[in-house]
Design a protein around this motif. Structure first.
Motif, PDB file in Angstrom:
ATOM      1  N   GLN A  12       0.589  -1.300  -0.143  1.00  0.00           N
ATOM      2  CA  GLN A  12       0.047  -0.194   0.055  1.00  0.00           C
ATOM      3  C   GLN A  12       0.834   1.156   0.045  1.00  0.00           C
ATOM      4  OE1 GLN A  12      -2.744  -0.172   3.412  1.00  0.00           O
ATOM      5  NE2 GLN A  12      -3.896  -1.877   2.471  1.00  0.00           N
ATOM      6  N   LEU A  13       0.442   2.538  -0.491  1.00  0.00           N
ATOM      7  CA  LEU A  13       0.905   3.406  -0.570  1.00  0.00           C
ATOM      8  C   LEU A  13       1.275   4.104   1.078  1.00  0.00           C
ATOM      9  CD1 LEU A  13      -0.807   5.305  -3.534  1.00  0.00           C
ATOM     10  CD2 LEU A  13       1.676   4.462  -3.349  1.00  0.00           C
ATOM     11  N   PRO A  14       2.013   4.901   1.189  1.00  0.00           N
ATOM     12  CA  PRO A  14       2.108   5.541   2.764  1.00  0.00           C
ATOM     13  C   PRO A  14       0.850   6.387   2.989  1.00  0.00           C
ATOM     14  CG  PRO A  14       4.070   5.915   1.393  1.00  0.00           C
ATOM     15  CD  PRO A  14       3.256   5.235   0.510  1.00  0.00           C
ATOM     16  N   LYS A  15       0.203   6.704   4.205  1.00  0.00           N
ATOM     17  CA  LYS A  15      -0.674   7.389   4.488  1.00  0.00           C
ATOM     18  C   LYS A  15      -0.697   8.721   3.761  1.00  0.00           C
ATOM     19  CE  LYS A  15      -3.669   8.655   8.472  1.00  0.00           C
ATOM     20  NZ  LYS A  15      -4.089   8.493   9.728  1.00  0.00           N
ATOM     21  N   GLY A  16       0.281   9.454   3.811  1.00  0.00           N
ATOM     22  CA  GLY A  16       0.445  10.541   3.383  1.00  0.00           C
ATOM     23  C   GLY A  16       0.099  10.738   2.018  1.00  0.00           C
ATOM     24  N   ALA A  17       0.471   9.994   0.861  1.00  0.00           N
ATOM     25  CA  ALA A  17       0.304   9.813  -0.344  1.00  0.00           C
ATOM     26  C   ALA A  17      -1.341   9.665  -0.466  1.00  0.00           C
ATOM     27  CB  ALA A  17       1.036   8.634  -1.060  1.00  0.00           C
ATOM     28  N   ARG A  18      -1.724   8.679   0.198  1.00  0.00           N
ATOM     29  CA  ARG A  18      -3.221   8.356  -0.039  1.00  0.00           C
ATOM     30  C   ARG A  18      -3.996   9.684   0.163  1.00  0.00           C
ATOM     31  NH1 ARG A  18      -4.323   3.929   3.647  1.00  0.00           N
ATOM     32  NH2 ARG A  18      -2.166   4.169   4.434  1.00  0.00           N
ATOM     33  N   LEU A  19      -3.475  10.225   1.358  1.00  0.00           N
ATOM     34  CA  LEU A  19      -4.338  11.600   1.773  1.00  0.00           C
ATOM     35  C   LEU A  19      -4.185  12.769   0.739  1.00  0.00           C
ATOM     36  CD1 LEU A  19      -6.105  13.170   4.047  1.00  0.00           C
ATOM     37  CD2 LEU A  19      -3.907  13.865   4.842  1.00  0.00           C
ATOM     38  N   GLY A  20      -2.960  12.647   0.245  1.00  0.00           N
ATOM     39  CA  GLY A  20      -2.590  13.809  -0.843  1.00  0.00           C
ATOM     40  C   GLY A  20      -3.532  13.576  -2.319  1.00  0.00           C
ATOM     41  N   PHE A  21      -3.663  12.288  -2.463  1.00  0.00           N
ATOM     42  CA  PHE A  21      -4.206  11.590  -3.821  1.00  0.00           C
ATOM     43  C   PHE A  21      -5.657  11.968  -3.398  1.00  0.00           C
ATOM     44  CE2 PHE A  21      -6.493   8.553  -6.288  1.00  0.00           C
ATOM     45  CZ  PHE A  21      -6.129   8.862  -7.182  1.00  0.00           C
ATOM     46  N   GLY A  22      -6.247  11.756  -2.172  1.00  0.00           N
ATOM     47  CA  GLY A  22      -7.694  11.936  -2.055  1.00  0.00           C
ATOM     48  C   GLY A  22      -8.125  13.270  -2.161  1.00  0.00           C
ATOM     49  N   ILE A  23      -7.253  14.265  -1.459  1.00  0.00           N
ATOM     50  CA  ILE A  23      -7.487  15.650  -1.789  1.00  0.00           C
ATOM     51  C   ILE A  23      -7.500  16.092  -3.205  1.00  0.00           C
ATOM     52  CG2 ILE A  23      -6.670  17.942  -1.087  1.00  0.00           C
ATOM     53  CD1 ILE A  23      -5.714  16.870   1.559  1.00  0.00           C
ATOM     54  N   PHE A  24      -6.326  15.688  -3.990  1.00  0.00           N
ATOM     55  CA  PHE A  24      -6.206  16.062  -5.221  1.00  0.00           C
ATOM     56  C   PHE A  24      -7.613  15.553  -6.136  1.00  0.00           C
ATOM     57  CE2 PHE A  24      -5.155  14.743  -9.589  1.00  0.00           C
ATOM     58  CZ  PHE A  24      -4.741  15.784 -10.052  1.00  0.00           C
ATOM     59  N   MET A  25      -7.968  14.263  -5.807  1.00  0.00           N
ATOM     60  CA  MET A  25      -9.250  14.030  -6.388  1.00  0.00           C
ATOM     61  C   MET A  25     -10.545  14.671  -5.849  1.00  0.00           C
ATOM     62  SD  MET A  25      -8.293  11.749  -8.441  1.00  0.00           S
ATOM     63  CE  MET A  25      -9.954  11.428  -9.253  1.00  0.00           C
ATOM     64  N   VAL A  26     -10.684  15.043  -4.906  1.00  0.00           N
ATOM     65  CA  VAL A  26     -11.844  16.024  -4.391  1.00  0.00           C
ATOM     66  C   VAL A  26     -11.766  17.048  -5.040  1.00  0.00           C
ATOM     67  CG1 VAL A  26     -12.864  17.265  -2.455  1.00  0.00           C
ATOM     68  CG2 VAL A  26     -12.112  14.876  -2.103  1.00  0.00           C
ATOM     69  N   LEU A  27     -10.623  18.008  -5.127  1.00  0.00           N
ATOM     70  CA  LEU A  27     -10.568  18.957  -5.829  1.00  0.00           C
ATOM     71  C   LEU A  27     -10.877  18.876  -7.586  1.00  0.00           C
ATOM     72  CD1 LEU A  27      -7.505  20.524  -4.280  1.00  0.00           C
ATOM     73  CD2 LEU A  27      -9.815  21.257  -3.962  1.00  0.00           C
ATOM     74  N   ILE A  28     -10.546  17.929  -7.967  1.00  0.00           N
ATOM     75  CA  ILE A  28     -10.784  17.464  -9.326  1.00  0.00           C
ATOM     76  C   ILE A  28     -12.223  17.288  -9.463  1.00  0.00           C
ATOM     77  CG2 ILE A  28     -10.384  15.752 -11.257  1.00  0.00           C
ATOM     78  CD1 ILE A  28      -8.065  17.582 -10.924  1.00  0.00           C
ATOM     79  N   TYR A  29     -12.961  16.265  -8.899  1.00  0.00           N
ATOM     80  CA  TYR A  29     -14.463  16.335  -8.660  1.00  0.00           C
ATOM     81  C   TYR A  29     -15.273  17.612  -8.846  1.00  0.00           C
ATOM     82  CZ  TYR A  29     -13.959  11.338  -8.956  1.00  0.00           C
ATOM     83  OH  TYR A  29     -13.647   9.903  -9.374  1.00  0.00           O
ATOM     84  N   VAL A  30     -14.867  18.471  -7.820  1.00  0.00           N
ATOM     85  CA  VAL A  30     -15.754  19.534  -7.691  1.00  0.00           C
ATOM     86  C   VAL A  30     -15.404  20.726  -8.556  1.00  0.00           C
ATOM     87  CG1 VAL A  30     -15.854  21.612  -6.295  1.00  0.00           C
ATOM     88  CG2 VAL A  30     -15.786  19.524  -5.219  1.00  0.00           C
ATOM     89  N   GLY A  31     -14.050  20.796  -9.203  1.00  0.00           N
ATOM     90  CA  GLY A  31     -13.537  21.646 -10.247  1.00  0.00           C
ATOM     91  C   GLY A  31     -14.094  21.358 -11.535  1.00  0.00           C
ATOM     92  N   VAL A  32     -14.186  19.958 -11.808  1.00  0.00           N
ATOM     93  CA  VAL A  32     -15.137  19.624 -13.258  1.00  0.00           C
ATOM     94  C   VAL A  32     -16.404  19.571 -12.959  1.00  0.00           C
ATOM     95  CG1 VAL A  32     -15.234  17.726 -14.830  1.00  0.00           C
ATOM     96  CG2 VAL A  32     -13.214  18.212 -13.803  1.00  0.00           C
ATOM     97  N   GLY A  33     -17.277  19.544 -11.852  1.00  0.00           N
ATOM     98  CA  GLY A  33     -18.252  20.067 -11.554  1.00  0.00           C
ATOM     99  C   GLY A  33     -18.959  21.120 -11.790  1.00  0.00           C
ATOM    100  N   LEU A  34     -17.949  22.046 -11.315  1.00  0.00           N
ATOM    101  CA  LEU A  34     -18.217  23.361 -11.720  1.00  0.00           C
ATOM    102  C   LEU A  34     -17.975  23.817 -12.878  1.00  0.00           C
ATOM    103  CD1 LEU A  34     -16.631  25.052  -8.335  1.00  0.00           C
ATOM    104  CD2 LEU A  34     -18.989  24.888  -8.887  1.00  0.00           C
ATOM    105  N   LEU A  35     -17.180  23.340 -13.799  1.00  0.00           N
ATOM    106  CA  LEU A  35     -17.152  23.631 -15.115  1.00  0.00           C
ATOM    107  C   LEU A  35     -18.166  23.123 -16.028  1.00  0.00           C
ATOM    108  CD1 LEU A  35     -13.201  22.560 -15.604  1.00  0.00           C
ATOM    109  CD2 LEU A  35     -14.297  24.945 -15.465  1.00  0.00           C
ATOM    110  N   PHE A  36     -18.753  22.038 -15.671  1.00  0.00           N
ATOM    111  CA  PHE A  36     -20.051  21.647 -16.086  1.00  0.00           C
ATOM    112  C   PHE A  36     -21.159  22.510 -15.783  1.00  0.00           C
ATOM    113  CE2 PHE A  36     -18.270  17.464 -17.169  1.00  0.00           C
ATOM    114  CZ  PHE A  36     -18.934  17.122 -18.135  1.00  0.00           C
ATOM    115  N   ILE A  37     -21.370  23.020 -14.720  1.00  0.00           N
ATOM    116  CA  ILE A  37     -22.401  23.919 -14.234  1.00  0.00           C
ATOM    117  C   ILE A  37     -22.275  25.219 -15.084  1.00  0.00           C
ATOM    118  CG2 ILE A  37     -23.208  25.321 -12.281  1.00  0.00           C
ATOM    119  CD1 ILE A  37     -22.690  22.840 -10.572  1.00  0.00           C
TER     120      ILE A  37
END
Length: 72
Positions: A12-37
């Motif tokens: 498994q990835l280290p906890k910091g890497a998983r947390l960073g990737f999770g935050i990155f994906m949250v920003l991507i989903y919300v950002g692309v959602g706003l672009l669609f809106i």
């Protein structure tokens, strides 16, 4: 059996890497959602664009909540 890995031995990835990737994906989903809106992708139907954007934003918020609850 020899040569088979147990499920708990999976690398498994280290906890910091998983947390960073999770935050990155949250920003991507919300950002692309706003672009669609805001119809940046110039989809011919504004209702479809707003619906997809709303769903992406809601999923991004849900992932952010799960990430926050899981990190405590």
């Amino acid at each position: 059996m020899k040569g088979q890995r147990n499920q708990s031995e999976k690398p498994q990835l280290p906890k910091g890497a998983r947390l960073g990737f999770g935050i990155f994906m949250v920003l991507i989903y919300v950002g692309v959602g706003l672009l669609f809106i805001f119809n940046v992708f110039d989809i011919w139907n504004q209702a479809v664009s707003a619906t997809v954007g709303g769903l992406l934003c809601a999923y991004g918020v849900w992932r952010g909540y799960r990430l926050y609850v899981g990190s405590n």
